[in-house]
Design an enzyme around this catalytic site. Sequence first.
Site, PDB file in Angstrom:
ATOM      1  CG  HIS A 313      -2.090   0.901   1.083  1.00 36.27           C
ATOM      2  ND1 HIS A 313      -2.033   2.258   1.296  1.00 36.27           N
ATOM      3  CD2 HIS A 313      -3.355   0.638   0.696  1.00 36.27           C
ATOM      4  CE1 HIS A 313      -3.220   2.788   1.064  1.00 36.27           C
ATOM      5  NE2 HIS A 313      -4.050   1.829   0.707  1.00 36.27           N
ATOM      6  CG  ASP A 371      -8.285  -4.462  -2.831  1.00 38.20           C
ATOM      7  OD1 ASP A 371      -7.529  -3.489  -2.975  1.00 38.20           O
ATOM      8  OD2 ASP A 371      -9.522  -4.385  -2.902  1.00 38.20           O
TER       9      ASP A 371
HETATM   10  C1  SDX Z   1      -6.247   0.028  -2.929  1.00 41.55           C
HETATM   11  O1  SDX Z   1      -4.515   4.536  -2.085  1.00 41.55           O
HETATM   12  C2  SDX Z   1      -5.447   3.901  -1.466  1.00 41.55           C
HETATM   13  O2  SDX Z   1      -5.837   4.243  -0.387  1.00 41.55           O
HETATM   14  C3  SDX Z   1      -6.020   2.716  -2.209  1.00 41.55           C
HETATM   15  C4  SDX Z   1      -7.019   1.858  -1.451  1.00 41.55           C
HETATM   16  C5  SDX Z   1      -8.297   2.591  -1.180  1.00 41.55           C
HETATM   17  O3  SDX Z   1      -9.003   2.183  -0.274  1.00 41.55           O
HETATM   18  O4  SDX Z   1      -8.626   3.518  -1.980  1.00 41.55           O
HETATM   19  O5  SDX Z   1      -6.462   1.436  -0.225  1.00 41.55           O
HETATM   20  C6  SDX Z   1      -7.407   0.629  -2.262  1.00 41.55           C
HETATM   21  O6  SDX Z   1      -5.966   0.371  -4.040  1.00 41.55           O
HETATM   22  C7  SDX Z   1      -5.401  -0.950  -2.162  1.00 41.55           C
HETATM   23  C8  SDX Z   1      -4.159  -1.407  -2.983  1.00 41.55           C
HETATM   24  C9  SDX Z   1      -4.628  -2.495  -3.932  1.00 41.55           C
HETATM   25  N1  SDX Z   1      -3.546  -2.846  -4.877  1.00 41.55           N
HETATM   26  C10 SDX Z   1      -2.934  -4.020  -4.800  1.00 41.55           C
HETATM   27  O7  SDX Z   1      -3.101  -4.847  -3.915  1.00 41.55           O
HETATM   28  C11 SDX Z   1      -2.003  -4.271  -5.984  1.00 41.55           C
HETATM   29  C12 SDX Z   1      -0.675  -4.808  -5.446  1.00 41.55           C
HETATM   30  N2  SDX Z   1       0.017  -3.735  -4.721  1.00 41.55           N
HETATM   31  C13 SDX Z   1       0.986  -2.948  -5.459  1.00 41.55           C
HETATM   32  O8  SDX Z   1       0.689  -2.719  -6.796  1.00 41.55           O
HETATM   33  C14 SDX Z   1       1.485  -1.745  -4.658  1.00 41.55           C
HETATM   34  O9  SDX Z   1       1.720  -2.186  -3.382  1.00 41.55           O
HETATM   35  C15 SDX Z   1       0.645  -0.487  -4.599  1.00 41.55           C
HETATM   36  C16 SDX Z   1       0.298   0.016  -5.947  1.00 41.55           C
HETATM   37  C17 SDX Z   1      -0.592  -0.741  -3.824  1.00 41.55           C
HETATM   38  C18 SDX Z   1       1.463   0.567  -3.877  1.00 41.55           C
HETATM   39  O10 SDX Z   1       2.580   0.769  -4.643  1.00 41.55           O
HETATM   40  P1  SDX Z   1       3.630   1.938  -4.290  1.00 41.55           P
HETATM   41  O11 SDX Z   1       3.329   2.605  -3.007  1.00 41.55           O
HETATM   42  O12 SDX Z   1       3.767   2.792  -5.506  1.00 41.55           O
HETATM   43  O13 SDX Z   1       4.910   1.123  -3.970  1.00 41.55           O
HETATM   44  P2  SDX Z   1       5.927   0.602  -5.019  1.00 41.55           P
HETATM   45  O14 SDX Z   1       5.165   0.045  -6.189  1.00 41.55           O
HETATM   46  O15 SDX Z   1       6.919   1.674  -5.252  1.00 41.55           O
HETATM   47  O16 SDX Z   1       6.553  -0.623  -4.237  1.00 41.55           O
HETATM   48  C19 SDX Z   1       7.653  -0.441  -3.364  1.00 41.55           C
HETATM   49  C20 SDX Z   1       8.429  -1.746  -3.496  1.00 41.55           C
HETATM   50  C21 SDX Z   1       8.816  -2.073  -4.929  1.00 41.55           C
HETATM   51  O17 SDX Z   1       9.947  -2.888  -4.872  1.00 41.55           O
HETATM   52  P3  SDX Z   1      11.442  -2.205  -5.071  1.00 41.55           P
HETATM   53  O18 SDX Z   1      11.370  -1.478  -6.402  1.00 41.55           O
HETATM   54  O19 SDX Z   1      11.590  -1.257  -3.910  1.00 41.55           O
HETATM   55  O20 SDX Z   1      12.374  -3.353  -5.085  1.00 41.55           O
HETATM   56  O21 SDX Z   1       7.598  -2.846  -3.080  1.00 41.55           O
HETATM   57  C22 SDX Z   1       7.373  -3.711  -4.188  1.00 41.55           C
HETATM   58  C23 SDX Z   1       7.680  -2.923  -5.436  1.00 41.55           C
HETATM   59  O22 SDX Z   1       8.063  -3.787  -6.470  1.00 41.55           O
HETATM   60  N3  SDX Z   1       5.939  -4.079  -4.130  1.00 41.55           N
HETATM   61  C24 SDX Z   1       5.485  -5.305  -4.337  1.00 41.55           C
HETATM   62  C25 SDX Z   1       4.105  -5.221  -4.123  1.00 41.55           C
HETATM   63  N4  SDX Z   1       3.775  -3.959  -3.809  1.00 41.55           N
HETATM   64  C26 SDX Z   1       4.929  -3.261  -3.827  1.00 41.55           C
HETATM   65  N5  SDX Z   1       6.098  -6.456  -4.667  1.00 41.55           N
HETATM   66  C27 SDX Z   1       5.302  -7.541  -4.788  1.00 41.55           C
HETATM   67  N6  SDX Z   1       3.957  -7.535  -4.599  1.00 41.55           N
HETATM   68  C28 SDX Z   1       3.335  -6.398  -4.267  1.00 41.55           C
HETATM   69  N7  SDX Z   1       2.025  -6.393  -4.084  1.00 41.55           N
END
Ligand code: SDX
Length: 436
Positions: A313, A371
């Site tokens: 998140h 989720d």
């Molecule tokens: C919702 O914003 C809100 O409030 C949203 C929400 C709401 O109620 O409105 O809470 C609802 O959207 C919840 C989130 C649902 N999405 C997912 O579950 C999809 C999977 N999650 C990721 O796509 C990600 O965690 C995000 C998009 C939710 C957040 O991404 P960020 O904050 O932009 O973080 P990032 O992508 O920069 O990740 C940081 C690191 C990265 O690795 P490095 O580059 O540092 O090596 O963490 C890794 C990412 O690759 N990472 C994950 C991951 N989420 C982040 N690796 C594997 N699986 C994941 N799910």
Amino acid sequence: MKLSDNKATLSFSNGRPAIELPVYSGNIGPEVIDIRKLYGQTGMFTYDPGFLSTASCQSAITFIDGDKGELLYRGYPIEQLATQCNYMETCHLLLYGNLPGAAAQTAFVKNVKYHTMVNEQMQFFLRGFRRDAHPMAIMTGLVGALSAFYHDSTDINNAEHREVAAIRLIAKMPTLVAMAYKYSVGQPFMYPKNELSYAGNFLHMMFATPCEPYVVNPVIERAIDRIFTLHADHEQNASTSTVRLCGSSGTNPFAAIAAGVACLWGPAHGGANEACLQMLEEIQASGGISKVGEFMNQVKDKNSNVKLMGFGHRVYKNYDPRATLMQETCNEVLEALGLQDDPLFKLAKAVEKIALEDDYFVSRKLYPNVDFYSGIVQRAIGIPVKLFTGIFALARTAGWIAQLNEMISDPEYKIGRPRQLFTGSPRRDVLPIANR
Ligand code: SDX
């Protein structure tokens, strides 16, 4: 917001004179550096793609402390609202800033019930879609279409019109989501039954048929109502920011909410519950718990582009409190339906345990988000996977319209218009085609 006695000084190494920027504080949470005059004073923009360090507005509606894993709607902890209140009370709280007393609650619920039907013409919009169209494509169309029915009766600068639009949207979303579902299964649309609760009425419109009476299961009714409350608002997330930016042009509020529906559909946002369940089903099909380790290796391999859906998140760097409540709801529903041995639920709990013991996730502070379990409980209720995000949009409508109305009633608000760091070609002249 109040001016802090703290100041920010921006100095430059190229000899440009330093400038001082005011700092403001809210009631709780981080202070902000006011950069509104930065461009005027320095000719420079700030740069923050994805808005990781940017407050786009001031708001009194929802507060999140990502480190503590805390979520407050108008100051009330989500844990208390989800267990001691219902979604209608939560809608009243988000819209008006307080939990209603008994009389106010009765009046609010009656007002919402009075608006649950949609114009009969709305059914003809559905006929244009294929029966297998994704429900979020249908919902984006239907919610946008509502603006055609209330365009001339919605002056967004009129507080009463804004309130009626809010009630209409909250009231009609369940009807539209249920119509999208019935259309996909070729069954007749069911009209709202106003003697039922908001959640009960939704279940009735979804699963009743004209052929026989439909009895709402109180455990499922409570679970659906709690799912609505858990998804009702969440500060300035992508879809809420979309609604605010869209609404800032003064457009019709139904059109602005349709923009929020479109944004929520994405798998990185509201589409994650659908993607999470598909992920669990794929792991299950490939061998189940014994294959989780292999899947985790894929997730950790940057080139795979595979994410653990339902984890991580932007704000929560601790447990998403909604995930905990959703897991409890999952337990209750599966128990009530005699599905406590549901293999997907067992698999989800195993995946969660393995991830929380794996340094890749722990070091990146990746925890289950709202989720991760919501798909399992909705699947147990009988909601098709493709409709999960439609349920999320239904629930989030209360937050979207509360945030939109908060923005429009702020005399300081103006149309949102960010700038850019330009990396394209400097000025050049067109050559005649013979010389290109
Ligand atoms: C919702 O914003 C809100 O409030 C949203 C929400 C709401 O109620 O409105 O809470 C609802 O959207 C919840 C989130 C649902 N999405 C997912 O579950 C999809 C999977 N999650 C990721 O796509 C990600 O965690 C995000 C998009 C939710 C957040 O991404 P960020 O904050 O932009 O973080 P990032 O992508 O920069 O990740 C940081 C690191 C990265 O690795 P490095 O580059 O540092 O090596 O963490 C890794 C990412 O690759 N990472 C994950 C991951 N989420 C982040 N690796 C594997 N699986 C994941 N799910």
